[in-house]
Design an enzyme around this catalytic site. Structure first.
Site, mmCIF file in Angstrom:
data_model
loop_
_atom_site.group_PDB
_atom_site.id
_atom_site.type_symbol
_atom_site.label_atom_id
_atom_site.label_comp_id
_atom_site.label_asym_id
_atom_site.label_seq_id
_atom_site.Cartn_x
_atom_site.Cartn_y
_atom_site.Cartn_z
ATOM 1 N N ASP A 30 -28.667 -10.134 -41.034
ATOM 2 C CA ASP A 30 -27.281 -10.131 -40.543
ATOM 3 C C ASP A 30 -26.509 -11.192 -41.326
ATOM 4 O O ASP A 30 -26.883 -11.508 -42.455
ATOM 5 C CB ASP A 30 -27.268 -10.350 -39.018
ATOM 6 C CG ASP A 30 -26.055 -9.727 -38.359
ATOM 7 O OD1 ASP A 30 -24.930 -10.052 -38.782
ATOM 8 O OD2 ASP A 30 -26.207 -8.915 -37.417
ATOM 9 N N HIS A 51 -25.431 -10.167 -44.558
ATOM 10 C CA HIS A 51 -24.092 -9.593 -44.394
ATOM 11 C C HIS A 51 -22.998 -10.552 -44.862
ATOM 12 O O HIS A 51 -21.831 -10.337 -44.587
ATOM 13 C CB HIS A 51 -23.860 -9.177 -42.936
ATOM 14 C CG HIS A 51 -24.725 -8.023 -42.512
ATOM 15 N ND1 HIS A 51 -24.642 -7.430 -41.275
ATOM 16 C CD2 HIS A 51 -25.698 -7.347 -43.172
ATOM 17 C CE1 HIS A 51 -25.529 -6.442 -41.193
ATOM 18 N NE2 HIS A 51 -26.187 -6.381 -42.320
#
Ligand SMILES: *[C@@H]1O[C@H](CO)[C@@H](O)[C@H](O)[C@H]1NC(C)=O
Length: 396
Positions: free
Chosen positions: A222, A245
């Protein structure tokens, strides 16, 4: 024989004169080695009580104290290291590996594995935190009744914190969370988890002031760093991100009443194969939130899907927001010296709130290509200026 005897006598003399004589000499602090309280470096014996015992002594000490974890693997269940303590200089020196229970159900609904709460002047130096998250990730991917998981290392409502040289592996949920803190230095941290592990943000900061993240490498499933509401005076410098991310301010604006994010500097960062580079993200729903006085400077993008992005239409599963617009006001955001390659055609995307357009966005020396061609830029409800060399050409 005689030598041994005199040696023992000498040691007895030293201990008599300097009761706190430790590994490092007759210093004015106490060291609590977890082995002395029953910890076992075998990776299987539960060392939770020993760690709690060492902490309780360190926290109760009126002089500076060190909790020492020697080499080896120490199995720990969830622990809350809770202040106030009697001194403001506690060091955790970790040469070993702290291991979470392999059965994710043990921590899965507790929320935190190792949590420091209401502490002042705690430093964590070194060590590996092994969150053993792979079982929970598999459960989440198969999607049936899984617990949300535990953050590996959390600091909550604390101040004057140092996290240096710590390595966090395979957390169940977030790796490191800094929440409600003041004056936190994160330096030389490594985060490592699979690129497809769910919700394993590297470092999450929220409701905190004066947090500095330096010289760190983060690869996870993430956000490498995520910044939540109520963060100000955040400095991030010399960080390598990927997989992951990217570095994200947000998601903001989930709540109707929410503090803003202010004065964030992100400097000298490299993104490699990440989903995003530098991102600001808000829910598409009403909110009092804002993000302002943000600087992204000296970033290198290597094959990044969305190198520069503002997305104010976040609405996962299209629940609780369709048809609504974001109330989060984004202003005074500078992108300076950002270059490299985009993995998609649109390398710069400002998708702002129709109700509260982004204002004072500044692009200065941006060069992003897609397949050896200039990439594209897309703007909606975004206002600002461009200067220096700009590619793709500005849509502001
Ligand atoms: C912005 O934050 C930095 C630390 O990141 C701090 O040194 C600086 O004083 C802050 N600026 C303002 C105007 O508060």
């Amino acid at each position: 024989m005689e030598q041994t005897t005199s040696c023992v006598l000498f040691l007895a003399f030293v201990l008599l004169v300097f009761p706190s004589y430790g590994v490092a000499g007759p210093l004015t602090y106490s060291t609590y080695n977890v082995l002395n309280y029953g910890a076992k470096p075998d990776g299987n014996s539960d060392s939770t009580q020993a760690m709690v015992a060492a902490w309780t002594l360190a926290c109760g000490s009126i002089k500076p104290a060190t909790v020492y974890v020697p080499p080896g693997r120490f199995l720990l269940r969830n622990i809350v290291f809770r202040g106030q303590c009697k001194n403001n200089a506690i060091v955790f020196r970790i040469d070993g590996t702290l291991v979470a229970p392999s059965d994710y159900k043990v921590l899965g609904s507790i929320g935190n594995w190792l949590l420091y709460e209401h502490v002042n002047g705690v430093s964590v130096y070194g060590g590996i935190l092994d969150g053993q998250g792979t079982g929970l990730w598999a459960c989440k991917r198969s999607g049936k009744g899984c617990p949300s998981g535990a953050t590996s290392l959390g600091f909550s409502n604390s101040k004057n914190i140092v996290i240096r040289g710590v390595k966090s592996l395979n957390s169940q949920l977030y790796h490191i969370v800094i929440n409600g803190c003041n004056n936190v230095k994160v330096d030389g941290v490594r985060v490592s988890a699979s690129g497809n592990s769910p919700n394993t943000d590297g470092i999450h900061v929220q409701s905190s002031s004066g947090v500095t993240i330096l010289n760190s490498g983060i690869g996870t499933g993430d956000d490498c760093v995520s910044v939540g509401p109520g963060t100000n005076n955040l400095w991030i410098e010399n960080v390598a991100c990927g997989p992951g991310h990217g570095i994200s301010i947000g998601s903001l604006g989930k709540e109707a009443e929410e503090p803003g994010v202010q004065n964030v500097t992100v400097k000298t960062v490299t993104f490699t194969g990440t989903q995003n580079g530098v991102r600001i993200k808000s829910w598409g729903r009403p909110s009092s939130g804002f993000a302002r006085n943000i600087l992204f400077q000296h970033a290198i993008m290597k094959d990044v899907e969305n190198p520069i992005v503002i997305d104010q239409h976040y609405c996962p599963e299209e629940k609780n927001c369709p048809g609504l617009v974001s109330g989060v006001k984004i202003s005074d955001v500078t992108y300076r010296d950002i270059h490299g390659t985009s993995a998609t055609e649109v390398a710069v995307k400002f998708d702002c709130s129709p109700r509260y357009p982004c204002t004072d966005i500044k692009l200065e020396d941006v060069k992003l290509s897609y397949r050896n061609q200039p990439a594209e830029a897309s703007c909606s409800n975004a206002d600002g200026t461009a200067s220096g060399f700009i590619q793709p050409s500005s849509c502001l």
